[in-house]
Scaffold this motif. Structure first.
Motif, PDB file in Angstrom:
ATOM      1  N   MET A 167     -32.182  48.393  -7.134  1.00 37.19           N
ATOM      2  CA  MET A 167     -31.941  46.988  -7.406  1.00 37.19           C
ATOM      3  C   MET A 167     -33.051  46.453  -8.303  1.00 37.19           C
ATOM      4  O   MET A 167     -34.220  46.750  -8.087  1.00 37.19           O
ATOM      5  N   ALA A 168     -32.710  45.644  -9.293  1.00 37.06           N
ATOM      6  CA  ALA A 168     -33.702  45.105 -10.221  1.00 37.06           C
ATOM      7  C   ALA A 168     -34.646  44.160  -9.499  1.00 37.06           C
ATOM      8  O   ALA A 168     -34.253  43.443  -8.574  1.00 37.06           O
ATOM      9  N   ARG A 169     -35.908  44.180  -9.929  1.00 36.22           N
ATOM     10  CA  ARG A 169     -36.876  43.275  -9.340  1.00 36.22           C
ATOM     11  C   ARG A 169     -36.585  41.838  -9.745  1.00 36.22           C
ATOM     12  O   ARG A 169     -36.048  41.568 -10.807  1.00 36.22           O
ATOM     13  N   LEU A 170     -36.982  40.923  -8.842  1.00 36.26           N
ATOM     14  CA  LEU A 170     -36.871  39.517  -9.175  1.00 36.26           C
ATOM     15  C   LEU A 170     -37.862  39.165 -10.273  1.00 36.26           C
ATOM     16  O   LEU A 170     -38.923  39.768 -10.391  1.00 36.26           O
ATOM     17  N   ALA A 171     -37.488  38.178 -11.080  1.00 40.51           N
ATOM     18  CA  ALA A 171     -38.429  37.692 -12.081  1.00 40.51           C
ATOM     19  C   ALA A 171     -39.641  37.106 -11.383  1.00 40.51           C
ATOM     20  O   ALA A 171     -39.530  36.490 -10.325  1.00 40.51           O
ATOM     21  N   ARG A 172     -40.820  37.316 -11.966  1.00 38.80           N
ATOM     22  CA  ARG A 172     -42.042  36.797 -11.358  1.00 38.80           C
ATOM     23  C   ARG A 172     -42.037  35.281 -11.355  1.00 38.80           C
ATOM     24  O   ARG A 172     -41.605  34.644 -12.306  1.00 38.80           O
ATOM     25  N   LEU A 173     -42.555  34.717 -10.285  1.00 40.62           N
ATOM     26  CA  LEU A 173     -42.698  33.274 -10.184  1.00 40.62           C
ATOM     27  C   LEU A 173     -43.954  32.828 -10.915  1.00 40.62           C
ATOM     28  O   LEU A 173     -45.019  33.431 -10.760  1.00 40.62           O
ATOM     29  N   SER A 174     -43.850  31.776 -11.694  1.00 35.15           N
ATOM     30  CA  SER A 174     -45.008  31.153 -12.306  1.00 35.15           C
ATOM     31  C   SER A 174     -44.700  29.674 -12.442  1.00 35.15           C
ATOM     32  O   SER A 174     -43.897  29.278 -13.284  1.00 35.15           O
ATOM     33  N   VAL A 175     -45.318  28.873 -11.582  1.00 31.65           N
ATOM     34  CA  VAL A 175     -45.009  27.452 -11.496  1.00 31.65           C
ATOM     35  C   VAL A 175     -46.288  26.659 -11.721  1.00 31.65           C
ATOM     36  O   VAL A 175     -47.264  26.814 -10.983  1.00 31.65           O
ATOM     37  N   TYR A 227     -48.037  43.303 -12.401  1.00 32.73           N
ATOM     38  CA  TYR A 227     -48.693  42.729 -11.230  1.00 32.73           C
ATOM     39  C   TYR A 227     -47.647  42.058 -10.344  1.00 32.73           C
ATOM     40  O   TYR A 227     -46.571  41.668 -10.783  1.00 32.73           O
ATOM     41  N   ARG A 228     -47.963  41.929  -9.064  1.00 36.62           N
ATOM     42  CA  ARG A 228     -47.087  41.254  -8.114  1.00 36.62           C
ATOM     43  C   ARG A 228     -47.675  39.874  -7.815  1.00 36.62           C
ATOM     44  O   ARG A 228     -48.894  39.715  -7.804  1.00 36.62           O
ATOM     45  N   ASN A 229     -46.822  38.913  -7.531  1.00 31.89           N
ATOM     46  CA  ASN A 229     -47.363  37.609  -7.185  1.00 31.89           C
ATOM     47  C   ASN A 229     -46.352  36.766  -6.427  1.00 31.89           C
ATOM     48  O   ASN A 229     -45.159  37.060  -6.409  1.00 31.89           O
ATOM     49  N   THR A 230     -46.849  35.717  -5.811  1.00 34.20           N
ATOM     50  CA  THR A 230     -46.020  34.739  -5.137  1.00 34.20           C
ATOM     51  C   THR A 230     -46.672  33.375  -5.261  1.00 34.20           C
ATOM     52  O   THR A 230     -47.864  33.271  -5.542  1.00 34.20           O
ATOM     53  N   VAL A 231     -45.880  32.338  -5.052  1.00 33.67           N
ATOM     54  CA  VAL A 231     -46.411  30.974  -4.989  1.00 33.67           C
ATOM     55  C   VAL A 231     -46.721  30.660  -3.525  1.00 33.67           C
ATOM     56  O   VAL A 231     -45.944  30.977  -2.625  1.00 33.67           O
ATOM     57  N   VAL A 232     -47.874  30.038  -3.300  1.00 29.99           N
ATOM     58  CA  VAL A 232     -48.369  29.775  -1.954  1.00 29.99           C
ATOM     59  C   VAL A 232     -48.294  28.285  -1.647  1.00 29.99           C
ATOM     60  O   VAL A 232     -48.672  27.450  -2.490  1.00 29.99           O
ATOM     61  N   ASP A 233     -47.838  27.972  -0.477  1.00 24.20           N
ATOM     62  CA  ASP A 233     -47.831  26.596   0.014  1.00 24.20           C
ATOM     63  C   ASP A 233     -49.266  26.054  -0.011  1.00 24.20           C
ATOM     64  O   ASP A 233     -50.163  26.652   0.584  1.00 24.20           O
ATOM     65  N   PRO A 234     -49.533  24.939  -0.715  1.00 22.19           N
ATOM     66  CA  PRO A 234     -50.894  24.396  -0.741  1.00 22.19           C
ATOM     67  C   PRO A 234     -51.481  24.142   0.642  1.00 22.19           C
ATOM     68  O   PRO A 234     -52.700  24.233   0.826  1.00 22.19           O
ATOM     69  N   ASP A 235     -50.630  23.850   1.623  1.00 19.04           N
ATOM     70  CA  ASP A 235     -51.122  23.628   2.982  1.00 19.04           C
ATOM     71  C   ASP A 235     -51.673  24.904   3.615  1.00 19.04           C
ATOM     72  O   ASP A 235     -52.396  24.836   4.608  1.00 19.04           O
ATOM     73  N   LEU A 236     -51.324  26.059   3.046  1.00 21.69           N
ATOM     74  CA  LEU A 236     -51.796  27.344   3.577  1.00 21.69           C
ATOM     75  C   LEU A 236     -52.856  27.973   2.679  1.00 21.69           C
ATOM     76  O   LEU A 236     -53.237  29.132   2.894  1.00 21.69           O
ATOM     77  N   LEU A 237     -53.363  27.230   1.707  1.00 18.22           N
ATOM     78  CA  LEU A 237     -54.271  27.832   0.732  1.00 18.22           C
ATOM     79  C   LEU A 237     -55.586  28.280   1.361  1.00 18.22           C
ATOM     80  O   LEU A 237     -56.099  29.359   1.042  1.00 18.22           O
TER      81      LEU A 237
END
Length: 232
Positions: free
Chosen positions: A1-9, A103-113
């Motif tokens: 299965m193709a990888r999801l596009a990387r998140l960059s927000v 590289y791998r990445n995710t967006v993190v909830d600011p409340d959990l930073l």
């Protein structure tokens, strides 16, 4: 299965993981570590990415960073990755790829930073590379505990939650590091980055999903449950 596009927000903290190909070492000596820090300083400033925390381990590096523009993080990582491989290959008389892939990445909830920062900065203890997080030379932990000042650090606003004075914040961060030395709550944080899934509360994930228009959570295994038949 193709990888999801990387998140960059833009404006959100991201957790980034870059590992060596086939788990090989990407840092062989002190000069390698120093070179990577130099590249991160330069590229983060050039592409307007605030670096909140980082850890450089022999076979990988992990970052927590907030880009001001959506393309800032991928451009920073591209610049750093290419320049580092050239230097590494020249110094160690090798050729070919160094990274396991993108590289791998995710967006993190600011409340959990703050929790995320403590997970990164305490990782050398869990990897048995240091007896204490602030005793490890190649992470941001010593900056937040007052042992060392690192000019490329961009402290997040959440750091002010830890106390009203620098000493209070440093003591509180030491306590936070100690709490996370066992890896408490860090596994899901790592898995989210490796899978490209958002890491945060259900409300945060829903908000981010509406913003990006992309599925941000792992689907549940198995077939969807059948609806119960209506009573006649």
């Amino acid at each position: 299965m193709a990888r999801l596009a990387r998140l960059s927000v833009a404006g959100y903290p991201h957790h980034v993981i870059q590992r060596g190909n086939n788990r090989q070492a990407i840092f062989l000596d002190e000069t390698d570590y120093e070179r990577m820090l130099q590249l991160l300083r330069e590229a983060s400033a050039r592409h307007r990415v605030g670096l909140h925390a980082w850890v450089l381990l022999p076979g990988q590096m992990q970052l927590l960073a907030t880009p001001q523009d959506a393309d800032g993080l991928p451009r920073m990582m591209q610049d750093v990755g290419r320049a580092y491989v050239r230097t590494f290959n020249n110094r160690h008389l090798r050729s070919g790829t160094l990274w396991e892939g993108r590289y791998r990445n995710t967006v993190v909830d600011p409340d959990l930073l703050l929790h995320a920062m403590a997970c990164l900065d305490s990782l050398p203890v869990r990897e048995q590379l240091a007896r204490s997080p602030q005793g490890y030379a190649w992470s941001s932990s010593a900056h937040y505990t007052g042992e060392r000042s690192e000019r490329m650090v961009t402290p997040p606003t959440q750091i002010w939650q830890l106390g009203n004075t620098p000493f209070a914040r440093e003591d509180a961060y030491r306590a936070l590091l100690h709490e996370h030395e066992s890896g408490h709550g860090c596994a899901q944080f790592q898995e989210a980055a490796l899978g490209g899934w958002a890491h945060g509360s259900p409300d945060f994930v829903l908000q981010l999903q509406q913003l990006t228009g992309r599925r941000l959570q792992k689907s549940q295994a198995g077939r969807p449950a059948r609806k119960a038949p209506e009573a006649g």
